[in-house]
Write an enzyme that holds these catalytic residues in place. Structure first.
Site, short mmCIF file in Angstrom:
data_model
loop_
_atom_site.label_atom_id
_atom_site.label_comp_id
_atom_site.label_asym_id
_atom_site.label_seq_id
_atom_site.Cartn_x
_atom_site.Cartn_y
_atom_site.Cartn_z
N HIS A 188 9.06 -1.82 2.93
CA HIS A 188 8.96 -1.97 4.38
C HIS A 188 8.78 -3.44 4.72
O HIS A 188 8.07 -4.17 4.05
CB HIS A 188 7.83 -1.12 4.97
CG HIS A 188 6.50 -1.25 4.31
ND1 HIS A 188 6.22 -0.75 3.04
CD2 HIS A 188 5.36 -1.83 4.73
CE1 HIS A 188 4.97 -1.01 2.73
NE2 HIS A 188 4.42 -1.67 3.74
N GLU A 209 0.80 -1.21 0.00
CA GLU A 209 0.00 0.00 0.00
C GLU A 209 0.84 1.27 0.00
O GLU A 209 0.44 2.28 -0.54
CB GLU A 209 -0.95 0.00 1.20
CG GLU A 209 -1.97 -1.12 1.14
CD GLU A 209 -2.85 -1.20 2.38
OE1 GLU A 209 -2.66 -0.39 3.32
OE2 GLU A 209 -3.73 -2.06 2.40
#
Length: 125
Positions: A110, A105
């Protein structure tokens, strides 16, 4: 920040670059020269920490191709956090989502560190 697509005009809308720059607050759990880790604001497990490089890379594949040592440091920092959070002994999950179909998203790589509960074979998000 260094990197092929480090924070510049193209990254001004990147949520995680703005967290690295201190423009957006985060609950930081680890901070090194090149890695930042902070609690996810919508946790999917009792322990849910995002571990990011301070330099902007769009996804895990881009990071691994450009700087494999930095990719390894993300995993190392995640392991240290898992120990400090008390989830290392019972187990935890490390997960990269890459691309829209992979569930990514925010398009700044990450690593999700999830633990503190049995996660089962699949994590429902």
């Amino acid at each position: 920040m260094d990197g092929p697509t480090s924070y510049d005009e193209d990254m001004t809308d990147c949520l995680f670059c703005r967290i690295v720059e201190g423009e957006i607050p985060a609950t930081v759990v680890a901070d090194t020269d090149d890695v930042l880790a902070f609690r996810d604001i919508t946790p999917k497990a009792p322990t849910h920490v995002l571990v990011i490089p301070k330099a902007h890379y769009a996804n895990a594949a881009e990071l691994a191709a450009a700087d494999p040592a930095l990719a390894g440091r993300l995993i190392d920092v995640a392991g240290t956090i898992a120990t400090s959070e008390g989830v290392a002994e019972d187990g935890y999950r490390l997960m990269f989502n890459t691309g829209r179909h992979g569930g990514q998203e925010v398009f700044h790589v990450h690593l999700h560190l999830l633990g503190g509960t049995p996660l089962g074979p699949m994590l429902a998000i």
